[in-house]
Motif scaffolding. Structure first.
Motif, short mmCIF file in Angstrom:
data_model
loop_
_atom_site.label_atom_id
_atom_site.label_comp_id
_atom_site.label_asym_id
_atom_site.label_seq_id
_atom_site.Cartn_x
_atom_site.Cartn_y
_atom_site.Cartn_z
N GLU A 1 0.84 -1.21 0.00
CA GLU A 1 0.00 0.00 0.00
C GLU A 1 0.87 1.25 0.00
N HIS B 1 1.93 1.73 -3.47
CA HIS B 1 0.84 2.27 -4.30
C HIS B 1 0.75 3.79 -4.15
N ASP C 1 -10.31 -3.94 0.10
CA ASP C 1 -9.43 -4.09 -1.07
C ASP C 1 -10.23 -4.61 -2.26
N GLU D 1 -2.63 -6.04 -6.05
CA GLU D 1 -3.82 -6.06 -5.18
C GLU D 1 -4.42 -7.44 -4.98
FE LIG Z 1 -4.56 -3.26 -1.29
#
Ligand SMILES: [Fe+2]
Ligand SMILES: [Fe+2]
Lengths: 313, 96
Positions: free
Chosen positions: A75, A78, A129, A158
């Motif tokens: 994360e 990301h 998610d 993911e």
């Molecule tokens: Fe995630």
């Protein structure tokens, strides 16, 4: 050769499903819309590390601790992909972080809810998610190149997030009665906040129209929400759990489930800063940023010195 | 706004396997070369996406601009004789 009409060129690219790249001409409002959306998305990834990070030290096994660490680290990654995608539109990292830390910027309202039990870690991975993936799969074909490419990378990463969450839920749902109850409680608390993640209903979504016109989004909030409910129901049934919605039932005609809307007044209130954890999240972000200041200063001083030595040699 | 920056921007290129070309995969902030390389490893190769990394300061990249795309690449447009299909090769001489 005639004068190039940049606006026509831009529209033609969109019509041909071609991507817009950082140095291409684009309307100011397109740029603004993207900066807002991508930076909010980045903030959501970063703030999203907090509710789960909360459980890393208390994970019940070494395996689950490694999994959770890897997920939370993803994360963070990301967030970094997305910040640089936004920077390519002319904003700076400092500006964005400043907006987050002063509370000016928004992030996904879901992260303002607390993770009270270990089952919440499962529910977040599986549902939160899962909802994020649904949105992000669509965004892999968004019209802005750097955003689309970040999404492709993110979507690849993911899928383990959702699967580890669901696996955790299966352990609890098929465990002792107390564990099953914990799983049900988590589902009860996360169901509606997850449905809110897709944003307000289409009829009152202020930014949707432009986003669709510019092919930033390719599906509406309500379409994505419906797809999410349809996808989730068999997974919930398998666990032997139920959603906290007496109106949820299969609708043969539309080949989808009917379901209750989340409480949109609550949604607005959380966005305004009054959710259960808004203050805590913001305080954590500020603390971490401020306490890391000396590291950034030292790294900067070191780099400067190295540069000087290099130039002197 | 403060001046508490995250260091300059770097572009990251990955080579997936030996012998393959380096491909641009994204960018990141870092204060120096070593940190750029370590950050690239942590950010872009957590799942063995690459076995070799280049990092380049973004400020060192020189790029063509989309506005003069037409005229800049124009010289290649009318040179079909640069392509193998331009030439007539008789049948019966085998693959060429
Ligand atoms: Fe995630
Ligand atoms: Fe993520």
């Amino acid at each position: 050769m005639g004068v190039i009409n940049f606006e026509e060129l831009f529209e033609a690219k969109l019509a041909k499903n071609e991507m817009i790249e950082p140095k291409d001409w684009m309307p100011d409002n397109y740029r603004k819309h993207l900066i807002r959306q991508i930076s909010q998305h980045a903030h959501s990834e970063i703030v999203g590390m907090l509710p789960e990070g909360n459980w890393i030290t208390r994970a019940p096994s070494l395996r689950s601790k490694l999994v959770l660490l890897a997920k939370v680290q993803d994360e963070g990654g990301h967030g970094l992909y997305l910040y640089t995608a936004a920077e390519s539109l002319g904003t700076s990292r400092d500006e964005m972080l400043d907006a987050l830390h002063t509370g000016k910027a928004k992030y996904s309202s879901i992260f303002n809810y607390p993770t009270l039990t270990w089952a919440d870690v499962g529910a977040v991975g599986w549902l939160v998610d899962g909802a994020a993936i649904m949105n992000q799969v669509m965004l892999q074909r968004t019209s802005y190149g750097p955003y689309a490419r970040a999404m492709v990378r993110i979507c690849k990463e993911e899928s383990f997030h959702q699967r580890q969450g669901y696996e955790l839920m299966t352990h609890l749902a098929f465990g002792t009665p107390a564990q099953k109850e914990m799983a049900q409680d988590a589902l009860n608390r996360w169901w509606y906040p997850t449905l809110m993640m897709f944003g307000p209903p289409d009829v009152e979504s202020p930014n949707s129209e432009n986003a669709i016109k510019w092919r930033i989004k390719r599906e509406t909030n309500d379409q994505l929400r419906q797809r999410f409910v349809n996808q989730s129901m068999p997974q919930i049934d398998y666990l032997g759990l139920t959603v906290p919605d007496p109106n949820l039932k299969w609708n043969e005609e539309k080949q989808g489930f009917d379901f209750s809307e989340p409480n949109w007044a609550e949604f607005k209130n959380v966005i305004k800063g009054n959710g259960p954890c808004n203050k805590e999240r913001l305080a954590s972000r500020n603390k971490s940023h401020n306490e890391g200041a000396w590291v950034r200063e030292a790294a900067m001083a070191f780099a400067k010195k190295q540069n000087e030595n290099y130039q002197a040699a | 706004m403060n001046n508490d920056s995250q260091g300059p921007l770097w572009e990251v290129f990955l080579q997936k396997k030996a012998g393959q070309p380096f491909v641009h995969c994204g960018n990141l902030h870092a204060y120096d070369k070593e940190m750029a390389l370590q950050n690239a490893r942590d950010l872009y190769t957590r799942r063995n996406e690459g076995m070799s990394i280049w990092v380049v300061p973004s400020s060192a990249i020189v790029a063509s601009s989309p506005e003069d795309m037409g005229s800049f690449f124009e010289p290649a447009n009318d040179k079909i004789y640069r392509h193998p299909t331009f030439y007539q090769i008789p049948d019966g001489v085998g693959h060429m």
